[in-house]
Design a protein around this motif. Structure first.
Motif, short mmCIF file in Angstrom:
data_model
loop_
_atom_site.label_atom_id
_atom_site.label_comp_id
_atom_site.label_asym_id
_atom_site.label_seq_id
_atom_site.Cartn_x
_atom_site.Cartn_y
_atom_site.Cartn_z
N PRO A 181 3.18 11.17 5.45
CA PRO A 181 2.78 12.21 5.91
C PRO A 181 3.53 12.98 7.00
O PRO A 181 4.31 12.23 7.58
N THR A 182 3.57 14.20 7.16
CA THR A 182 4.20 14.83 8.14
C THR A 182 3.92 14.58 9.67
O THR A 182 2.83 14.08 9.91
N ASP A 236 0.84 -1.25 -0.01
CA ASP A 236 -0.18 -0.01 -0.16
C ASP A 236 0.84 1.18 -0.01
O ASP A 236 0.44 2.25 -0.45
N LEU A 237 1.95 1.29 0.62
CA LEU A 237 2.83 2.34 0.49
C LEU A 237 4.32 1.69 -0.29
O LEU A 237 4.89 0.98 0.29
N ALA A 238 4.16 2.35 -1.38
CA ALA A 238 5.11 1.89 -2.27
C ALA A 238 6.81 2.25 -2.03
O ALA A 238 6.93 3.37 -1.38
N PRO A 239 7.75 1.62 -2.43
CA PRO A 239 9.24 2.20 -2.16
C PRO A 239 9.22 3.43 -2.79
O PRO A 239 8.97 3.70 -3.95
N GLY A 240 9.84 4.49 -1.99
CA GLY A 240 9.88 5.84 -2.57
C GLY A 240 8.95 6.70 -2.17
O GLY A 240 8.93 7.93 -2.14
N ARG A 282 12.41 4.13 11.27
CA ARG A 282 14.02 4.38 10.67
C ARG A 282 14.88 3.27 11.07
O ARG A 282 15.90 2.92 10.28
N ARG A 283 14.58 2.88 12.20
CA ARG A 283 15.71 2.10 12.90
C ARG A 283 15.37 0.75 12.31
O ARG A 283 16.37 -0.13 12.12
N GLY A 297 11.35 15.64 4.02
CA GLY A 297 10.31 14.59 4.73
C GLY A 297 10.93 13.11 4.88
O GLY A 297 12.12 12.97 4.85
N THR A 298 10.04 12.41 5.28
CA THR A 298 10.43 10.98 5.42
C THR A 298 9.85 10.01 4.40
O THR A 298 8.48 10.17 4.05
N PHE A 299 10.62 9.26 3.85
CA PHE A 299 10.09 8.59 2.87
C PHE A 299 10.34 6.85 3.07
O PHE A 299 11.20 6.37 3.74
#
Length: 447
Positions: free
Chosen positions: A34-35, A26-30, A58-59, A70-72
């Motif tokens: 959301p903030t 559902d969330l693809a690479p890259g 992230r860990r 942002g965060t990806f």
């Protein structure tokens, strides 16, 4: 993404929802997450709660932060890694107190190279390109400790190189190869790269199961690859009784005039293993290729392993190498020879073996105190059953512990669900075992 179905609004629950979305596609690479403020507003929690969830992700290596951008979701790792290995190295760059995901030995327990290096020539020798590829003294040393009389022994650049080069001589497009599942991820990728079909077989605490091999033989495989001890990832070790039963199954096939597949044994942790040196070569010396690696015991960067078996096959491996690298550096061979024959180096390896045994006992004893009962594994890895892989991974990452998820060790990771984590507990000292075990036990129950 939709967080509306969350039962909890904790960092662990939020991170778990994102982890499931990434793993389901559902969330693809890259994809950009959301903030922190937007998610906090949607859920009615503080930005600090969401920030803690993002930090846990992230860990685990699932997401990366790109500062103000942002965060990806992490992109696919470098293309030169094989598919299942990409899953193993997905861990993020952030340093954690306990990175137990990589299946590597403790550098502090490897023998010192100083004395061996001091005895190696200061200059690379000038040799003819077509001289014998193995130092005679090294071959004699290897043959003296080989688990069965091998007609020919050579050295190559590590255990995976040995298995790969052997399979290249045996496998044609469309052939079938029997592999343990769970098993070593690069072997699955290697067989598929050769255009062959993987036939997965199950293992238990005593190694490859006889009934599973019997069923697999009906597919007429050309080879069987197995790990006789310190099985990666489970830590299982083949008993002499199991080895004899497997050999008897193959010998009955020969008596029935059926083709007997080649057996390739990957003894990757022999010198630090505490179980007997077992091989099917005791009963089938003409169909067994035994590989002995020194990465776990003497140093991964030595990139050296011995491979022995019938001369008809080993000579083909040597001949093919002569059209490529030709030989493994004789300087490295000299170093390994020194390490294998030096009493001081032998004692260092023996001490390392005792340390690993102590560490495995310490972690399993501490886990038992938290209700997780597992036998001490052979080698440096622990196969930990968990209720929910994603939740356990995120919870451990939040606690500063990185592990490898079990799906990468399966024959079909895209369509099979595994409820295990591989934990390199050989890196956990007895002093740290109570803390790490408490976190592992809590993560095993996380949902």
């Amino acid at each position: 993404m939709d967080f509306s179905e969350l039962d909890e609004r904790t960092p662990r629950a939020i991170a778990g929802a994102v982890s499931r979305a990434v793993r389901s596609g559902d969330l693809a690479p890259g994809a950009r997450l959301p903030t922190v403020r937007d998610v906090a507003a949607d859920l009615g929690v503080s930005p600090a709660t969401v920030s803690a969830a993002w930090q846990a992700l992230r860990r685990t290596g699932l997401v990366v932060s790109r500062g103000r951008a942002g965060t990806f979701v992490r992109d696919t790792p470098t293309a030169w890694l094989s598919p299942r290995v990409r899953g193993l190295v997905g861990a993020g760059p952030e340093r954690l107190p306990f990175d137990l995901s990589r299946g590597i030995p403790d550098p502090a327990l490897l023998p010192s190279l100083g004395p061996a290096l001091a005895r190696v020539s200061a200059r690379a020798a000038t040799l003819a390109y077509h001289e014998e590829p193995v130092l005679p003294a090294l071959r004699e040393t290897l043959a003296a400790t080989w688990p069965y009389p091998a007609e020919s022994i050579t050295v190559v650049n590590g255990a995976t190189d040995a298995v790969g080069r052997t399979l290249e001589q045996l496998v044609s497009y469309g052939d079938r190869v029997v592999l343990e599942s769970p098993g070593f991820p690069p072997f699955f990728d290697l067989v598929e790269a050769l255009g062959a079909e993987v036939v997965p077989v199950a293992v238990d605490a005593e190694g490859l199961r006889v009934d599973a091999l019997r069923r697999a033989l009906a597919t007429r495989p050309v080879a069987v690859v197995l790990q006789p001890r310190a099985h990666n990832p489970t830590g299982a070790a083949m008993t002499p009784e199991r080895a004899q039963a497997l050999a008897s199954t193959l010998r009955r096939r020969r008596a029935a005039r059926e083709v007997v597949p080649w057996i390739i044994e990957d003894d990757h942790s022999g010198a630090i293993s505490v179980t007997p040196d077992v091989t099917l070569g005791t009963w089938l010396p003409d169909r067994v290729v035994h590989v002995r690696s020194y990465s776990k015991s003497h140093g991964p960067d030595l990139r050296i392993a011995a491979v022995g078996g019938p001369a008809s096959l080993i000579d083909r491996v040597v001949a093919r190498r002569m059209l490529g690298p030709s030989w493994t550096s004789r300087m490295l061979q000299s170093i390994l020879l020194d390490l294998l024959t030096s009493p001081d180096s032998a004692e260092e390896v023996s001490q390392a073996r005792r340390h690993y045994v102590g560490r495995q006992h310490a972690i399993t004893t501490a886990l038992r105190e938290h209700g997780v009962v597992l036998p001490p594994p052979d080698g440096i890895n622990l196969w930990l059953p968990v209720a929910d892989v994603a939740a356990a991974s995120v919870q451990l990452a939040a606690a500063g512990i990185r592990v490898a998820t079990g799906s990468a060790f399966l024959a079909d990771p895209d369509h099979a669900v595994d409820s295990h984590l591989r934990v390199t507990t050989g890196l956990v000292t007895p002093a740290d075992a109570p803390h790490v075990a408490a976190e592992l036990a809590a993560a095993a129950r996380a949902q």
